[in-house]
Design a protein around this motif. Structure first.
Motif, PDB file in Angstrom:
ATOM      1  N   THR A  75       0.854  -1.190   0.000  1.00  0.00           N
ATOM      2  CA  THR A  75       0.000   0.000   0.000  1.00  0.00           C
ATOM      3  C   THR A  75       0.875   1.219   0.000  1.00  0.00           C
ATOM      4  N   ASP A  76       0.376   2.318  -0.545  1.00  0.00           N
ATOM      5  CA  ASP A  76       1.094   3.584  -0.542  1.00  0.00           C
ATOM      6  C   ASP A  76       1.294   4.043   0.891  1.00  0.00           C
ATOM      7  N   SER A  77       2.519   4.481   1.245  1.00  0.00           N
ATOM      8  CA  SER A  77       2.815   4.873   2.626  1.00  0.00           C
ATOM      9  C   SER A  77       1.972   6.039   3.080  1.00  0.00           C
ATOM     10  N   ALA A  78       1.516   6.873   2.133  1.00  0.00           N
ATOM     11  CA  ALA A  78       0.709   8.037   2.510  1.00  0.00           C
ATOM     12  C   ALA A  78      -0.696   7.644   2.886  1.00  0.00           C
ATOM     13  N   THR A  79      -1.155   6.499   2.422  1.00  0.00           N
ATOM     14  CA  THR A  79      -2.540   6.099   2.691  1.00  0.00           C
ATOM     15  C   THR A  79      -2.622   4.874   3.568  1.00  0.00           C
ATOM     16  N   ALA A  80      -1.470   4.328   3.950  1.00  0.00           N
ATOM     17  CA  ALA A  80      -1.482   3.119   4.775  1.00  0.00           C
ATOM     18  C   ALA A  80      -2.155   3.390   6.108  1.00  0.00           C
ATOM     19  N   VAL A  81      -2.867   2.397   6.612  1.00  0.00           N
ATOM     20  CA  VAL A  81      -3.543   2.535   7.897  1.00  0.00           C
ATOM     21  C   VAL A  81      -2.537   2.294   9.010  1.00  0.00           C
ATOM     22  N   ARG A  82      -2.415   3.274   9.935  1.00  0.00           N
ATOM     23  CA  ARG A  82      -1.489   3.126  11.047  1.00  0.00           C
ATOM     24  C   ARG A  82      -2.153   2.366  12.178  1.00  0.00           C
ATOM     25  N   ASP A  83      -1.330   1.757  13.037  1.00  0.00           N
ATOM     26  CA  ASP A  83      -1.831   1.042  14.206  1.00  0.00           C
ATOM     27  C   ASP A  83      -1.913   1.941  15.431  1.00  0.00           C
ATOM     28  N   TYR A  84      -1.696   3.246  15.257  1.00  0.00           N
ATOM     29  CA  TYR A  84      -1.777   4.177  16.374  1.00  0.00           C
ATOM     30  C   TYR A  84      -2.318   5.504  15.860  1.00  0.00           C
ATOM     31  N   VAL A  85      -2.678   6.395  16.759  1.00  0.00           N
ATOM     32  CA  VAL A  85      -3.245   7.682  16.389  1.00  0.00           C
ATOM     33  C   VAL A  85      -2.292   8.781  16.833  1.00  0.00           C
ATOM     34  N   LEU A  86      -1.802   9.574  15.886  1.00  0.00           N
ATOM     35  CA  LEU A  86      -0.921  10.680  16.201  1.00  0.00           C
ATOM     36  C   LEU A  86      -1.722  11.885  16.674  1.00  0.00           C
ATOM     37  N   ILE A  87      -1.059  12.796  17.371  1.00  0.00           N
ATOM     38  CA  ILE A  87      -1.714  14.048  17.756  1.00  0.00           C
ATOM     39  C   ILE A  87      -2.215  14.780  16.510  1.00  0.00           C
ATOM     40  N   GLU A  88      -1.424  14.706  15.429  1.00  0.00           N
ATOM     41  CA  GLU A  88      -1.816  15.393  14.194  1.00  0.00           C
ATOM     42  C   GLU A  88      -3.104  14.843  13.596  1.00  0.00           C
ATOM     43  N   ASP A  89      -3.493  13.627  13.991  1.00  0.00           N
ATOM     44  CA  ASP A  89      -4.710  13.023  13.454  1.00  0.00           C
ATOM     45  C   ASP A  89      -5.961  13.529  14.154  1.00  0.00           C
ATOM     46  N   LEU A  90      -5.800  14.207  15.285  1.00  0.00           N
ATOM     47  CA  LEU A  90      -6.950  14.680  16.034  1.00  0.00           C
ATOM     48  C   LEU A  90      -7.534  15.924  15.393  1.00  0.00           C
ATOM     49  N   ALA A  91      -8.786  16.227  15.738  1.00  0.00           N
ATOM     50  CA  ALA A  91      -9.409  17.458  15.282  1.00  0.00           C
ATOM     51  C   ALA A  91      -8.581  18.638  15.779  1.00  0.00           C
ATOM     52  N   ALA A  92      -8.618  19.739  15.038  1.00  0.00           N
ATOM     53  CA  ALA A  92      -7.758  20.884  15.355  1.00  0.00           C
ATOM     54  C   ALA A  92      -7.934  21.353  16.797  1.00  0.00           C
ATOM     55  N   ASP A  93      -9.182  21.379  17.278  1.00  0.00           N
ATOM     56  CA  ASP A  93      -9.442  21.861  18.636  1.00  0.00           C
ATOM     57  C   ASP A  93      -8.934  20.907  19.705  1.00  0.00           C
ATOM     58  N   ASP A  94      -8.598  19.662  19.321  1.00  0.00           N
ATOM     59  CA  ASP A  94      -8.137  18.673  20.290  1.00  0.00           C
ATOM     60  C   ASP A  94      -6.624  18.487  20.268  1.00  0.00           C
ATOM     61  N   ARG A  95      -5.927  19.281  19.488  1.00  0.00           N
ATOM     62  CA  ARG A  95      -4.487  19.118  19.369  1.00  0.00           C
ATOM     63  C   ARG A  95      -3.782  19.943  20.446  1.00  0.00           C
ATOM     64  N   PRO A  96      -3.172  19.289  21.422  1.00  0.00           N
ATOM     65  CA  PRO A  96      -2.547  20.021  22.527  1.00  0.00           C
ATOM     66  C   PRO A  96      -1.463  21.005  22.089  1.00  0.00           C
ATOM     67  N   ARG A  97      -0.674  20.641  21.071  1.00  0.00           N
ATOM     68  CA  ARG A  97       0.412  21.530  20.662  1.00  0.00           C
ATOM     69  C   ARG A  97      -0.132  22.846  20.120  1.00  0.00           C
ATOM     70  N   GLU A  98      -1.153  22.739  19.272  1.00  0.00           N
ATOM     71  CA  GLU A  98      -1.742  23.947  18.708  1.00  0.00           C
ATOM     72  C   GLU A  98      -2.421  24.778  19.806  1.00  0.00           C
ATOM     73  N   LYS A  99      -3.071  24.106  20.739  1.00  0.00           N
ATOM     74  CA  LYS A  99      -3.716  24.796  21.850  1.00  0.00           C
ATOM     75  C   LYS A  99      -2.682  25.549  22.685  1.00  0.00           C
ATOM     76  N   ALA A 100      -1.534  24.907  22.905  1.00  0.00           N
ATOM     77  CA  ALA A 100      -0.464  25.555  23.677  1.00  0.00           C
ATOM     78  C   ALA A 100       0.076  26.781  22.947  1.00  0.00           C
ATOM     79  N   MET A 101       0.188  26.694  21.622  1.00  0.00           N
ATOM     80  CA  MET A 101       0.664  27.830  20.849  1.00  0.00           C
ATOM     81  C   MET A 101      -0.321  28.988  20.896  1.00  0.00           C
ATOM     82  N   ARG A 102      -1.607  28.647  20.852  1.00  0.00           N
ATOM     83  CA  ARG A 102      -2.630  29.699  20.829  1.00  0.00           C
ATOM     84  C   ARG A 102      -2.834  30.326  22.196  1.00  0.00           C
ATOM     85  N   HIS A 103      -2.862  29.499  23.245  1.00  0.00           N
ATOM     86  CA  HIS A 103      -3.284  29.995  24.552  1.00  0.00           C
ATOM     87  C   HIS A 103      -2.217  29.874  25.638  1.00  0.00           C
ATOM     88  N   GLY A 104      -1.058  29.302  25.318  1.00  0.00           N
ATOM     89  CA  GLY A 104      -0.017  29.134  26.320  1.00  0.00           C
ATOM     90  C   GLY A 104      -0.038  27.737  26.932  1.00  0.00           C
TER      91      GLY A 104
END
Length: 240
Positions: free
Chosen positions: A3-32
């Motif tokens: 399968t293409d590596s870009a579309t392969a199904v991973r066995d784990y969920v990265l932070i980047e896979d979460l909805a934007a409002d649920d991403r801790p890194r982005e939340k930290a950048m926006r609000h500290g």
């Protein structure tokens, strides 16, 4: 089948896979960074979850197994965290332990004016950070001036989960290294079990150290037993 590596199904969920409002890194950048919950901070340390479980869910479950308390989580050995939390391997567990240790070392580096002991509560507040979360017993002494200002705090011995051995000769040798500026000491040890009551051995050792101090004109003001939920004071209970 490949399968293409870009579309392969991973066995784990990265932070980047979460909805934007649920991403801790982005939340930290926006609000500290202080805007993040404990679970979100742990999620940033872990980086990814496991098959069928996001990193935030993994972090929340880890906290729930410690009653939602970071202080309880910090006391757990790395091997226990790995064993009792599916999806958390050595890399995640060690990264978490390193982050907690860095926080504690940062706190200890903050310069403070030498405090003055006014009673058992002030002893407890000064030492709880060093002793409350230990999963083994340690015995410390707090060295005081004539005005009960803290000169230093010294660890005398480390033991297992139920006891530690204290040699009075070693203890008073440490005291005498400071010269005649030491007028009094406070004895301290912890009970990882949470039991606040002193044992018969604790009573015997307290009497022995008090008698030894009298020979050197050094007062033993108190013996404080620190537990994860509070403390016991010999002085408050009239036992010293």
């Amino acid at each position: 089948m490949k399968t293409d590596s870009a579309t392969a199904v991973r066995d784990y969920v990265l932070i980047e896979d979460l909805a934007a409002d649920d991403r801790p890194r982005e939340k930290a950048m926006r609000h500290g960074i202080k805007s993040l919950s404990n679970a979100e901070l742990i999620a940033i340390i872990f980086g990814n979850g496991m098959k069928g479980k996001s990193v935030l869910t993994l972090s929340r479950e880890l906290l729930s197994r410690s009653n939602g308390r970071l202080s309880e989580l910090a006391r757990k050995p790395i091997r226990d965290i790995i064993k009792k939390n599916p999806g958390i391997g050595p890399a995640k567990a060690i990264s978490l332990a390193a982050a907690i240790e860095l926080g504690m070392r940062c706190r200890d580096e903050i310069p403070q004016e030498k405090p003055r002991i006014t009673g058992s509560s002030s002893v407890y507040e000064l030492m709880r950070g060093s002793m409350q979360m230990l999963n083994h017993e340690e015995f410390w002494i707090m060295l005081l001036s004539r005005s009960h200002q803290v000169l230093d705090s010294v660890c005398i011995s480390k033991g297992g989960s139920a006891a530690t051995v204290v040699d009075p000769k070693i203890l008073y040798r440490k005291v005498l290294e400071f010269g005649d500026i030491v007028s009094a000491i406070v004895l301290l040890h912890n009970h990882p079990s949470g039991n606040m009551r002193p044992s018969p051995e604790d009573d015997r050792l307290t009497r022995q150290l008090k008698d030894g101090g009298a020979l050197l004109d050094i007062r033993v003001l108190d013996h404080v037993i620190i537990t994860p939920s509070g403390y016991f004071s010999y002085a408050d209970e009239g036992k010293i």
